[in-house]
Write a protein that holds these residues in place. Structure first.
Motif, PDB file in Angstrom:
ATOM      1  N   THR A  22       0.883  -1.229  -0.048  1.00 32.86           N
ATOM      2  CA  THR A  22       0.118   0.033  -0.106  1.00 32.86           C
ATOM      3  C   THR A  22       0.740   1.223  -0.011  1.00 32.86           C
ATOM      4  OG1 THR A  22      -1.955   1.202   1.065  1.00 32.86           O
ATOM      5  CG2 THR A  22      -0.189  -0.107   2.633  1.00 32.86           C
ATOM      6  N   GLN A  23       0.373   2.279  -0.560  1.00 33.39           N
ATOM      7  CA  GLN A  23       1.133   3.604  -0.425  1.00 33.39           C
ATOM      8  C   GLN A  23       0.899   4.493   0.731  1.00 33.39           C
ATOM      9  OE1 GLN A  23       0.493   5.710  -4.163  1.00 33.39           O
ATOM     10  NE2 GLN A  23       2.663   6.298  -4.295  1.00 33.39           N
ATOM     11  N   THR A  24       1.891   5.011   0.961  1.00 34.57           N
ATOM     12  CA  THR A  24       1.780   5.950   2.432  1.00 34.57           C
ATOM     13  C   THR A  24       1.333   7.348   2.000  1.00 34.57           C
ATOM     14  OG1 THR A  24       4.098   6.604   2.344  1.00 34.57           O
ATOM     15  CG2 THR A  24       3.229   4.714   3.927  1.00 34.57           C
ATOM     16  N   ALA A  25       1.002   8.208   2.825  1.00 34.02           N
ATOM     17  CA  ALA A  25       0.554   9.465   2.587  1.00 34.02           C
ATOM     18  C   ALA A  25       1.696  10.395   1.870  1.00 34.02           C
ATOM     19  CB  ALA A  25       0.193  10.358   3.581  1.00 34.02           C
ATOM     20  N   SER A  26       3.044   9.912   2.211  1.00 31.04           N
ATOM     21  CA  SER A  26       4.261  10.517   1.643  1.00 31.04           C
ATOM     22  C   SER A  26       4.626  10.006   0.333  1.00 31.04           C
ATOM     23  CB  SER A  26       5.324  10.486   2.719  1.00 31.04           C
ATOM     24  OG  SER A  26       5.827   9.123   2.807  1.00 31.04           O
ATOM     25  N   GLY A  27       3.882   8.807  -0.137  1.00 32.99           N
ATOM     26  CA  GLY A  27       4.230   8.443  -1.401  1.00 32.99           C
ATOM     27  C   GLY A  27       4.933   7.216  -1.500  1.00 32.99           C
ATOM     28  N   GLN A  38       0.851  -7.314   9.653  1.00 33.65           N
ATOM     29  CA  GLN A  38       2.114  -6.518  10.175  1.00 33.65           C
ATOM     30  C   GLN A  38       2.982  -6.108   8.795  1.00 33.65           C
ATOM     31  OE1 GLN A  38       5.092  -9.026  11.782  1.00 33.65           O
ATOM     32  NE2 GLN A  38       5.860  -7.508  13.135  1.00 33.65           N
ATOM     33  N   PHE A  39       3.524  -4.611   9.258  1.00 40.64           N
ATOM     34  CA  PHE A  39       3.974  -3.862   8.133  1.00 40.64           C
ATOM     35  C   PHE A  39       5.439  -4.566   8.052  1.00 40.64           C
ATOM     36  CE2 PHE A  39       0.841  -0.787   8.975  1.00 40.64           C
ATOM     37  CZ  PHE A  39       0.299  -0.725   7.681  1.00 40.64           C
ATOM     38  N   MET A  40       6.135  -4.888   6.842  1.00 46.21           N
ATOM     39  CA  MET A  40       7.320  -5.475   6.826  1.00 46.21           C
ATOM     40  C   MET A  40       8.474  -4.516   6.362  1.00 46.21           C
ATOM     41  SD  MET A  40       6.289  -8.961   4.860  1.00 46.21           S
ATOM     42  CE  MET A  40       7.880  -9.323   4.773  1.00 46.21           C
ATOM     43  N   ASP A  45      12.609   4.802  -2.461  1.00 49.97           N
ATOM     44  CA  ASP A  45      12.297   5.445  -3.625  1.00 49.97           C
ATOM     45  C   ASP A  45      10.846   5.216  -3.617  1.00 49.97           C
ATOM     46  OD1 ASP A  45      12.157   2.857  -4.205  1.00 49.97           O
ATOM     47  OD2 ASP A  45      13.076   3.088  -6.130  1.00 49.97           O
ATOM     48  N   LYS A  46      10.143   6.153  -4.542  1.00 49.32           N
ATOM     49  CA  LYS A  46       8.796   5.991  -4.665  1.00 49.32           C
ATOM     50  C   LYS A  46       8.069   5.086  -5.775  1.00 49.32           C
ATOM     51  CE  LYS A  46       8.361  10.236  -2.154  1.00 49.32           C
ATOM     52  NZ  LYS A  46       7.691  11.856  -2.160  1.00 49.32           N
ATOM     53  N   LYS A  47       9.029   3.960  -5.930  1.00 54.54           N
ATOM     54  CA  LYS A  47       8.384   3.038  -6.919  1.00 54.54           C
ATOM     55  C   LYS A  47       7.622   1.942  -6.024  1.00 54.54           C
ATOM     56  CE  LYS A  47      11.782   4.459 -10.152  1.00 54.54           C
ATOM     57  NZ  LYS A  47      13.084   4.271 -10.931  1.00 54.54           N
ATOM     58  N   PRO A  48       6.866   1.238  -6.648  1.00 51.81           N
ATOM     59  CA  PRO A  48       6.137   0.091  -5.996  1.00 51.81           C
ATOM     60  C   PRO A  48       7.184  -1.110  -5.952  1.00 51.81           C
ATOM     61  CG  PRO A  48       5.009   0.448  -7.881  1.00 51.81           C
ATOM     62  CD  PRO A  48       5.969   1.615  -7.991  1.00 51.81           C
ATOM     63  N   PHE A  49       6.957  -2.088  -5.046  1.00 50.09           N
ATOM     64  CA  PHE A  49       7.685  -3.497  -5.165  1.00 50.09           C
ATOM     65  C   PHE A  49       7.120  -3.993  -6.240  1.00 50.09           C
ATOM     66  CE2 PHE A  49       7.538  -2.407  -0.608  1.00 50.09           C
ATOM     67  CZ  PHE A  49       8.811  -2.773  -0.199  1.00 50.09           C
ATOM     68  N   LYS A  50       8.150  -5.109  -7.094  1.00 53.17           N
ATOM     69  CA  LYS A  50       7.813  -5.665  -8.117  1.00 53.17           C
ATOM     70  C   LYS A  50       7.147  -7.232  -7.515  1.00 53.17           C
ATOM     71  CE  LYS A  50      11.325  -4.317 -11.410  1.00 53.17           C
ATOM     72  NZ  LYS A  50      12.341  -4.726 -12.125  1.00 53.17           N
ATOM     73  N   GLY A  51       6.139  -7.539  -8.229  1.00 52.05           N
ATOM     74  CA  GLY A  51       5.650  -8.854  -8.089  1.00 52.05           C
ATOM     75  C   GLY A  51       4.763  -8.988  -6.888  1.00 52.05           C
ATOM     76  N   VAL A  52       4.504  -7.896  -6.093  1.00 52.82           N
ATOM     77  CA  VAL A  52       3.583  -7.633  -4.931  1.00 52.82           C
ATOM     78  C   VAL A  52       2.195  -6.971  -5.118  1.00 52.82           C
ATOM     79  CG1 VAL A  52       3.423  -6.869  -2.537  1.00 52.82           C
ATOM     80  CG2 VAL A  52       5.878  -7.693  -3.631  1.00 52.82           C
ATOM     81  N   ARG A  53       1.246  -7.590  -5.042  1.00 48.03           N
ATOM     82  CA  ARG A  53      -0.172  -7.273  -5.194  1.00 48.03           C
ATOM     83  C   ARG A  53      -0.290  -5.984  -4.348  1.00 48.03           C
ATOM     84  NH1 ARG A  53      -3.234 -12.152  -3.790  1.00 48.03           N
ATOM     85  NH2 ARG A  53      -1.721 -12.860  -1.905  1.00 48.03           N
ATOM     86  N   LYS A  54      -1.340  -4.927  -5.173  1.00 48.50           N
ATOM     87  CA  LYS A  54      -1.501  -3.870  -4.394  1.00 48.50           C
ATOM     88  C   LYS A  54      -2.935  -3.901  -3.629  1.00 48.50           C
ATOM     89  CE  LYS A  54       0.904  -0.894  -7.814  1.00 48.50           C
ATOM     90  NZ  LYS A  54       1.406  -2.005  -8.751  1.00 48.50           N
ATOM     91  N   GLU A  55      -2.961  -3.121  -2.587  1.00 50.68           N
ATOM     92  CA  GLU A  55      -4.195  -3.170  -1.817  1.00 50.68           C
ATOM     93  C   GLU A  55      -5.010  -2.234  -2.552  1.00 50.68           C
ATOM     94  OE1 GLU A  55      -3.378  -2.615   2.427  1.00 50.68           O
ATOM     95  OE2 GLU A  55      -2.296  -4.404   2.567  1.00 50.68           O
TER      96      GLU A  55
END
Length: 56
Positions: A22-27, A38-40, A45-55
């Motif tokens: 998920t994306q935080t308020a800061s991006g 639990q958050f891991m 950088d402000k790019k999403p993780f590869k291969g991980v589904r988005k909420e």
């Protein structure tokens, strides 16, 4: 003897199981364990993780 040779360059094939992001308020993107919520870790950088589904 038959051997299963390495496929490609050894990268994962398919999606990461039991994880979401998920994306935080800061991006920044945060990875979360879906079994206990639990958050891991957070990407610097402000790019999403590869291969991980988005909420949603």
């Amino acid at each position: 003897m038959a051997v299963n040779k390495p496929f490609g360059d050894g990268r994962r094939i398919g999606a990461v199981k039991q994880r979401s992001q998920t994306q935080t308020a800061s991006g920044h993107w945060v990875k979360r364990n879906t079994t206990n919520g639990q958050f891991m870790n957070v990407k610097s950088d402000k790019k999403p993780f590869k291969g991980v589904r988005k909420e949603k």
